[in-house]
Design an enzyme around this catalytic site. Sequence first.
Site, mmCIF file in Angstrom:
data_model
loop_
_atom_site.group_PDB
_atom_site.id
_atom_site.type_symbol
_atom_site.label_atom_id
_atom_site.label_comp_id
_atom_site.label_asym_id
_atom_site.label_seq_id
_atom_site.Cartn_x
_atom_site.Cartn_y
_atom_site.Cartn_z
ATOM 1 C CE LYS A 84 -3.593 2.388 2.823
ATOM 2 N NZ LYS A 84 -3.938 2.447 4.316
ATOM 3 C CG LEU A 130 -12.729 -2.823 18.021
ATOM 4 C CD1 LEU A 130 -13.869 -3.711 17.302
ATOM 5 C CD2 LEU A 130 -12.632 -1.369 17.105
#
Length: 524
Positions: free
Chosen positions: A103, A358
Site C-alpha cells: 500500500k 476496540l
Amino acid sequence: MPFDCEALQDGCRMQEVMDKGAGTQGYDPVRNVVIVGGGTAGWMAAAALSRFLGRDRTITLVESDAIGIVGVGEATIPPIRTFNSMLDIAEEDFLRETRGTFKLGIEFVNWGRVGDRYMHPFGAYGQDFHGVPFHQMWLRYRALGGDAGLEDFSMCIAAAHRGKFGKARPGEPTPLQHIAWAYHFDAGLYARFLRGIAEQQGVVRREGRIVAFHRDGESGDVTSVEFEGGTRLAGDLFLDCSGFRGLLIEEALETGWEDWSHWLPMDSALAVPTANTEAPAPFTRSTAHAAGWQWRIPLQHRTGNGHVFCSAHTDADQAERTLRENVEGDLLADPRMIRFTTGMRRQAWNHNVVSLGLASGFIEPLESTSIHLIQHGVLRLIGLFPDRKINPTEREEYNRNLRSIFEFVRDFVILHYKANQREDSVFWRQMAAMSVPDTLQHRMDLWQAHGRVFPKEADMFNIPSWVAVMLGQNVTPDRYDPVADALVEKQLTAALADMRTRYAETAGRLPSHETYLQKVGAWA
C-alpha cells in the site's frame, strides 16, 4: 511517518531491572498476564509481550470460537513494518501468509467536491531545499505560473497510478528512496499468523467463554475471570481485547466512554468481500457518497469493501444499495452490519486492566489507523510495564500518551469532513459548517495563513500528510511562507522540472505490483 522505539527500549531495560531484583526480599512481581480476547488486538499483544517480556512470566490468552470478531481492518500505515520487524517477521512470509499486498497511500474520490480525486501518499513530496519545506517551494512555483500538480512530485503516487511497486537497493541514489509503504492484508489470517508466533514463544491459549469477573474488595483490581462451568483464571495484569463490549475495562470497572460522534457522526458500516476483477492496486481507495464513504482494499485473493455511513442521514437499506451498486466483482458473502460510536475510554488503563483495540476506543477506518492504535498501545505498555505493583504515575503516563494519539487521529479524520465543498446533501453541508476541536482549528488557521504545518508529539502522519489532505480538498493558503522567496526563481523551476521527470521515468521502469510480489516470493 516517524516511529519512536523508545517504548520498546524502556521495556527491555525494565526486564533487566526485574531480573536483578527477582531475589530481593518482599519482591512480588507481576508474573501472570491474562489477555481477554483474541483477534488482531489480542494476538498482537500476545506476540509482542511474549517476545520482549515473556521470560519468567505466564501469558495466557482467552478466546472463544463461538464469539466472532469485527475483523474489517485490512489496511495499515507504515509503522506496521516496524512492529513486524521487531518480531523478526520476514516481509515476504508475512505477505504470503496473510494474502497481503503493498500500500503506497489512499486515493480519495469525491471528498472535496463531487468529481474531485486526490491521493494521500505515504512518502514525501519532492525534497526540501535549504530548510524550505517542499510544499512551500511548490506553492511559490504555482504562484509563478507553474502548471505541474503537487502529485507529480511524489514517488509513491507516480508508482501507484501506474500499478507499479519497487524498492531502492541499499545506498542506491534513486527517487525510489522516497517511497514509503504499508500493507493490505487479511486481518483474520494475520491474527492466525501471530498466534503461531506467540504460542512458539510460550503463550498459552485457553478456549472458553468468560461469564463473570472477580475483584479485590480492597484495591478494586480485577483478580480473576470465570468461565462457564465455574473455573477461574487468576492474573496480576489483564489486557482487555474483548472488542466494543469492553468486558473488563467497562463491564467490570465502569471506566466510561468519551463520545466524539458530534464531530464524527458515522455510526454504522456494511462490510463485504468481492472477487478480484483485476490485478491488485498498490493503494486503498475511499469514495465519498451522499451520507458516508466506501472503502476498497485489494488483497491477493479478494477485495475488501465497506460502506461507512451516518444512520441519521440514510437508512441501512439505502446504504446497502449504495454499496452493492458501487463494488466491482461478484459478492463473496452477504454484507455484514457493524454498529459503533466514535470515541475512546476515559482511561485506556484502569486499575490493573489495560484496554486495547476496540475495547479502548474507535475511530472510523478512514486513514487506516485502527491496527496502528493497537500497535502503539502494546509498545507503550511494554515501555511502562509494571514490575511489582502498578505505579499510578506510569499508568497516568500511559493514559496521557494514548489520549494524545487518539485525539491526533480524531483531528486528522475530522479534517477530511470539515474541508469539503460539497453541496449535494445535507450531510456534507452540515459537516462543512460544524465547529471542530480547538486543536484542529489551530492547525487549520496556521495552514490558511501561510501553509505552515508544525508536527506535534503524537503525530503519526507528518507534514506531507496534512499537505495532501489540505490541498487535495481545495484548502489553499492565503500565501506561501516568505522563506520560499529566498530561492532563485530559475533554479526553483529547473529543480522541480527535473524532479518531476525523474519520478515519472523511475515509476515507468518498475515492475507491476503483482509481478513484484511474485518475484520476491510474497504471492500465496
